[in-house]
Design an enzyme around this catalytic site. Structure first.
Site, PDB file in Angstrom:
ATOM      1  N   GLU A  47    -117.542  23.136   9.068  1.00 20.79           N
ATOM      2  CA  GLU A  47    -117.034  24.406   8.459  1.00 20.79           C
ATOM      3  C   GLU A  47    -118.426  25.519   8.659  1.00 20.79           C
ATOM      4  O   GLU A  47    -119.401  25.117   9.155  1.00 20.79           O
ATOM      5  CB  GLU A  47    -117.076  24.223   6.900  1.00 20.79           C
ATOM      6  N   HIS A  67    -120.666  14.997   4.183  1.00 23.23           N
ATOM      7  CA  HIS A  67    -119.868  16.357   4.609  1.00 23.23           C
ATOM      8  C   HIS A  67    -120.487  17.445   4.055  1.00 23.23           C
ATOM      9  O   HIS A  67    -121.005  17.359   2.838  1.00 23.23           O
ATOM     10  CB  HIS A  67    -118.357  16.256   4.051  1.00 23.23           C
ATOM     11  N   HIS A  84    -123.428   1.251   1.780  1.00 22.94           N
ATOM     12  CA  HIS A  84    -121.820   1.324   1.942  1.00 22.94           C
ATOM     13  C   HIS A  84    -121.066   1.933   1.028  1.00 22.94           C
ATOM     14  O   HIS A  84    -120.941   1.980  -0.162  1.00 22.94           O
ATOM     15  CB  HIS A  84    -121.374  -0.320   1.839  1.00 22.94           C
ATOM     16  N   HIS A  89    -122.128  14.826  -0.383  1.00 19.43           N
ATOM     17  CA  HIS A  89    -121.494  16.115  -0.080  1.00 19.43           C
ATOM     18  C   HIS A  89    -122.334  17.329  -0.324  1.00 19.43           C
ATOM     19  O   HIS A  89    -122.929  17.436  -1.515  1.00 19.43           O
ATOM     20  CB  HIS A  89    -120.137  16.288  -0.989  1.00 19.43           C
TER      21      HIS A  89
END
Length: 181
Positions: A47, A67, A84, A89
């Protein structure tokens, strides 16, 4: 798989890192020496204005998703483990020597050094001081809750150091294996 983002930013990955063939790294991502990125991990800074930095000695294990939203950063400090299936974010800052457990979710937060966010926990919208433990399955979405977290223990500190050591050993072993081929 290393891919540019729509803004033509390419991942920058150290030759002294090991990235699984099934990992996906997209865009404005920087990965330092001795970083392990496991199978099916996704690090995506695609983004506008987003970035991800993973500092040396850290590990991003199998099925982890990192992300970064537009105009935000995800920073993973040195010797930090993303275990894991966790989700990190951005905006998010995780300092050095941290551990984010299996299936944990961290978003829009700052996590101080030497902190453990244990398995299946959720941390959102708070600042966690250095040396704290978020217990298994906790939901920490208010600063008052974050401020009352207990400190880490000798056993937990040794555990997180052992995870980092194991993954740095894997990086070195996989690099040697590739050089022998």
């Amino acid at each position: 798989m290393h891919l540019p983002n729509p803004h033509k930013q390419h991942p920058k990955v150290s030759k002294r890192a090991w990235i699984s063939e099934t990992a996906v790294i997209i865009g404005n991502v920087s990965i330092a020496d001795n970083v392990f990125v496991g199978p099916n991990a996704v690090l995506r800074a695609d983004e506008p204005g987003s970035s991800i930095t993973v500092q040396s000695g850290s590990n991003v294990q199998d099925n982890v998703v990192v992300h970064s939203l537009s105009h935000s950063e995800v920073h993973i400090g040195k010797n930090t483990s993303l275990a894991h299936g966790c989700i990190v974010h951005g905006p998010c800052r995780i300092e050095e020597n941290c551990f984010i457990g299996f299936g944990a979710v961290v978003f829009d937060c700052n996590i101080g050094k030497d902190t453990l966010v244990l398995h299946r926990s959720v941390v959102r919208g708070v600042n966690i001081s250095s040396g704290k433990v978020v217990p298994d399955g906790s939901v920490v979405t208010g600063q008052g809750c974050a401020d009352t977290l207990e400190g880490t223990t000798k056993d937990l500190n040794e555990f997180k150091r052992s995870v980092v050591r194991a993954n740095v050993d894997l990086v070195e072993g996989y690099i040697r294996l590739g050089e022998e081929s």
